[in-house]
Design an enzyme around this catalytic site. Structure first.
Site, PDB file in Angstrom:
ATOM      1  N   TYR A  81       0.839  -1.199   0.000  1.00 28.95           N
ATOM      2  CA  TYR A  81       0.000   0.000   0.000  1.00 28.95           C
ATOM      3  C   TYR A  81       0.878   1.255   0.000  1.00 28.95           C
ATOM      4  O   TYR A  81       0.677   2.160  -0.803  1.00 28.95           O
ATOM      5  CB  TYR A  81      -0.935  -0.008   1.215  1.00 28.95           C
ATOM      6  CG  TYR A  81      -1.872   1.182   1.259  1.00 28.95           C
ATOM      7  CD1 TYR A  81      -2.815   1.377   0.253  1.00 28.95           C
ATOM      8  CD2 TYR A  81      -1.804   2.117   2.295  1.00 28.95           C
ATOM      9  CE1 TYR A  81      -3.667   2.471   0.287  1.00 28.95           C
ATOM     10  CE2 TYR A  81      -2.656   3.210   2.330  1.00 28.95           C
ATOM     11  CZ  TYR A  81      -3.597   3.385   1.328  1.00 28.95           C
ATOM     12  OH  TYR A  81      -4.432   4.466   1.351  1.00 28.95           O
TER      13      TYR A  81
HETATM   14  N1  LIG Z   1     -10.030   6.089   4.357  1.00 29.93           N
HETATM   15  C1  LIG Z   1      -8.789   6.386   4.698  1.00 29.93           C
HETATM   16  O1  LIG Z   1      -8.473   6.433   5.895  1.00 29.93           O
HETATM   17  C2  LIG Z   1      -7.764   6.709   3.642  1.00 29.93           C
HETATM   18  C3  LIG Z   1      -6.482   7.104   4.054  1.00 29.93           C
HETATM   19  C4  LIG Z   1      -5.519   7.420   3.108  1.00 29.93           C
HETATM   20  C5  LIG Z   1      -5.834   7.338   1.763  1.00 29.93           C
HETATM   21  N2  LIG Z   1      -7.079   6.947   1.360  1.00 29.93           N
HETATM   22  C6  LIG Z   1      -7.336   6.868  -0.080  1.00 29.93           C
HETATM   23  O2  LIG Z   1      -8.579   7.442  -0.414  1.00 29.93           O
HETATM   24  C7  LIG Z   1      -9.131   6.771  -1.535  1.00 29.93           C
HETATM   25  C8  LIG Z   1     -10.568   6.376  -1.238  1.00 29.93           C
HETATM   26  O3  LIG Z   1     -10.573   5.529  -0.125  1.00 29.93           O
HETATM   27  P1  LIG Z   1     -11.866   5.204   0.760  1.00 29.93           P
HETATM   28  O4  LIG Z   1     -11.389   5.091   2.144  1.00 29.93           O
HETATM   29  O5  LIG Z   1     -12.963   6.131   0.432  1.00 29.93           O
HETATM   30  O6  LIG Z   1     -12.183   3.706   0.237  1.00 29.93           O
HETATM   31  P2  LIG Z   1     -13.557   2.898   0.212  1.00 29.93           P
HETATM   32  O7  LIG Z   1     -14.550   3.437   1.166  1.00 29.93           O
HETATM   33  O8  LIG Z   1     -13.156   1.474   0.329  1.00 29.93           O
HETATM   34  O9  LIG Z   1     -14.099   3.178  -1.262  1.00 29.93           O
HETATM   35  C9  LIG Z   1     -13.354   2.761  -2.340  1.00 29.93           C
HETATM   36  C10 LIG Z   1     -14.132   2.933  -3.623  1.00 29.93           C
HETATM   37  O10 LIG Z   1     -13.402   2.266  -4.661  1.00 29.93           O
HETATM   38  C11 LIG Z   1     -14.195   1.211  -5.182  1.00 29.93           C
HETATM   39  N3  LIG Z   1     -13.410   0.035  -5.499  1.00 29.93           N
HETATM   40  C12 LIG Z   1     -12.775  -0.789  -4.642  1.00 29.93           C
HETATM   41  N4  LIG Z   1     -12.207  -1.801  -5.292  1.00 29.93           N
HETATM   42  C13 LIG Z   1     -12.489  -1.630  -6.597  1.00 29.93           C
HETATM   43  C14 LIG Z   1     -12.190  -2.349  -7.779  1.00 29.93           C
HETATM   44  N5  LIG Z   1     -11.484  -3.486  -7.755  1.00 29.93           N
HETATM   45  N6  LIG Z   1     -12.628  -1.862  -8.964  1.00 29.93           N
HETATM   46  C15 LIG Z   1     -13.357  -0.735  -9.010  1.00 29.93           C
HETATM   47  N7  LIG Z   1     -13.682  -0.018  -7.930  1.00 29.93           N
HETATM   48  C16 LIG Z   1     -13.268  -0.464  -6.737  1.00 29.93           C
HETATM   49  C17 LIG Z   1     -15.188   0.883  -4.104  1.00 29.93           C
HETATM   50  O11 LIG Z   1     -16.258   0.184  -4.679  1.00 29.93           O
HETATM   51  P3  LIG Z   1     -17.244  -0.765  -3.786  1.00 29.93           P
HETATM   52  O12 LIG Z   1     -18.339   0.159  -3.364  1.00 29.93           O
HETATM   53  O13 LIG Z   1     -17.709  -1.807  -4.749  1.00 29.93           O
HETATM   54  O14 LIG Z   1     -16.447  -1.303  -2.665  1.00 29.93           O
HETATM   55  C18 LIG Z   1     -15.500   2.278  -3.573  1.00 29.93           C
HETATM   56  O15 LIG Z   1     -16.360   2.966  -4.442  1.00 29.93           O
HETATM   57  C19 LIG Z   1      -8.202   5.601  -1.828  1.00 29.93           C
HETATM   58  O16 LIG Z   1      -7.324   5.944  -2.883  1.00 29.93           O
HETATM   59  C20 LIG Z   1      -7.435   5.440  -0.550  1.00 29.93           C
HETATM   60  O17 LIG Z   1      -6.157   4.876  -0.772  1.00 29.93           O
HETATM   61  C21 LIG Z   1      -8.052   6.634   2.277  1.00 29.93           C
END
Ligand SMILES: NC(=O)c1ccc[n+]([C@@H]2O[C@H](COP(=O)([O-])OP(=O)(O)OC[C@H]3O[C@@H](n4cnc5c(N)ncnc54)[C@H](OP(=O)(O)O)[C@@H]3O)[C@@H](O)[C@H]2O)c1
Ligand SMILES: *[C@@H]1O[C@H](CO)[C@@H](O)[C@H](O)[C@H]1NC(C)=O
Ligand SMILES: *[C@@H]1O[C@H](CO)[C@@H](O)[C@H](O)[C@H]1NC(C)=O
Ligand SMILES: *[C@@H]1O[C@H](CO)[C@@H](O)[C@H](O)[C@H]1NC(C)=O
Length: 324
Positions: free
Chosen positions: A210
């Protein structure tokens, strides 16, 4: 003797001025300036329809909140994800809240790679050629393995998870950006590419893949920013968002705190930073302070705080797993 004192005083003055400049620019970025997001709300020359924003991974979490925030600002939205049912559900929700806007859904599993996956990306982006697109948000990404677990030492990391993380966090954003940039450049007007990074970029133990892929995302974003500059495309902004913990995302419904905002507040904050002129910026001021501090810490201190952070999170997950 005197000359050394003068030299020392000079260095001290320069250092202090730089420090004060950094503090003022921090205050300016987070508290004084206004977002330039509306620069990207311009119309096609023969149409009065709102412009479009494409957001990857927008069926849930931060991506879904980006969709809401940009719809509030009167952008049409292309939603991307892997689950058509979930995406159509989000589309209906958005349509009910913003009946005057248009929403499209594209489905592509970002964890796939190879010639077939690449040509599928080309196909879906080709299906968007009729749209006046001004914003791309590279949001899709995950820290999780296929089975949903998060932490593992490298020797215990299933090989398929290595490919899963590289595909989802690095390959897909690279191919997708390549395909969408031609849409962004086609109208010659202002355009924005925003990409989600992570504080894991500093190198988190048991999160090596990651960490590495998020480093890829920010290096990619920094390079594209320079590439646009070098090509004289002054109205194309490329901004990386350094992201700390965010709640209100899949598998995390913890109470939000100052350092861990919920996904809606986070998306609003990131949009506020648009036009700030940085290459990579934290979305909120609190995460901004942490980002600057961790970056400036002596290595030994940084090691200890990253270790403590990961340990605390692992223990919390274990407790939550036992409760469930
Ligand atoms: N949350 C944190 O604490 C955090 C911290 C640092 C960075 N980030 C970054 O922020 C971004 C968003 O994260 P998040 O926390 O909002 O994640 P999340 O809630 O897991 O949402 C991820 C999104 O991506 C989609 N997705 C996952 N796997 C996929 C696949 N194989 N193909 C197509 N779409 C897919 C998911 O679809 P589904 O609805 O089908 O699951 C969902 O719409 C990411 O780049 C993450 O690395 C997050
Ligand atoms: C704008 O012009 C293009 C061709 O230049 C045409 O295909 C499109 O339908 C026009 N759109 C509107 C809303 O008139
Ligand atoms: C897709 O989303 C729907 C609705 O949230 C859910 O019921 C279904 O299990 C999901 N499908 C897959 C393959 O994850
Ligand atoms: C949510 O994320 C925070 C920060 O990473 C973490 O401390 C907490 O344990 C997570 N909650 C759950 C339920 O996973």
């Amino acid at each position: 003797m005197h000359i050394y004192l003068i030299l020392l005083a000079l260095i001290g003055t320069i250092w202090a001025s730089l420090f004060i400049y950094k503090i003022f620019s921090f205050i300016y970025i987070y508290f004084l300036r206004r977002s330039k997001i509306l620069v990207y709300h311009h119309h096609h020359h023969n149409s009065s329809a709102p412009p479009w924003a494409i957001i990857t991974g927008s069926s849930d979490g931060i991506g879904k909140q980006y969709a809401y925030e940009l719809a509030k600002l009167n952008f049409n939205i292309v939603l991307h994800g892997r689950n058509a049912t979930k995406l159509h559900h989000v589309r209906t929700e958005l349509h009910d809240s913003f009946p005057h806007l248009s929403f499209r859904v594209i489905v592509a599993d970002a964890s796939k790679s190879g010639p077939e996956a690449t040509s599928h990306i080309k196909e879906i982006v080709d299906s968007l050629r009729d749209l006046h697109v001004t914003i791309l948000i590279n949001n899709v990404g995950t820290g999780g393995h296929i089975d949903g677990s998060v932490y593992s030492e490298i020797q215990d990391t299933p090989t398929e998870d290595i490919d899963h993380l590289i595909n989802l966090n690095a390959r897909f954003p690279a191919h997708f950006t390549r395909a969408v940039v031609s849409l962004l450049l086609s109208h010659g007007g202002p355009a924005l590419i925003l990409t989600m990074g992570s504080m894991a970029e500093f190198g988190m133990p048991q999160l090596s893949l990651y960490s590495a892929t998020k480093c890829f995302d920010m290096a990619f974003s920094r390079a594209l920013r320079m590439e646009m500059m070098l090509a004289g495309r002054k109205n194309v902004e490329v901004l990386g968002i350094m992201t700390g913990s965010v709640t209100g995302v899949t598998h995390n419904e913890s109470q939000s705190t100052l350092l861990m905002p919920d996904s809606a507040a986070f998306a609003r904050a990131a949009i506020e930073r648009v036009g700030c002129g940085e290459d990579v910026v934290a979305a909120t001021w609190a995460q901004g302070i942490v980002y600057k501090m961790v970056g400036a810490m002596p290595l030994a201190l940084r090691d200890r705080s990253l270790e403590a952070g990961v340990k605390e999170d692992m223990e919390m997950r274990e407790r939550n797993a036992k409760k469930a």
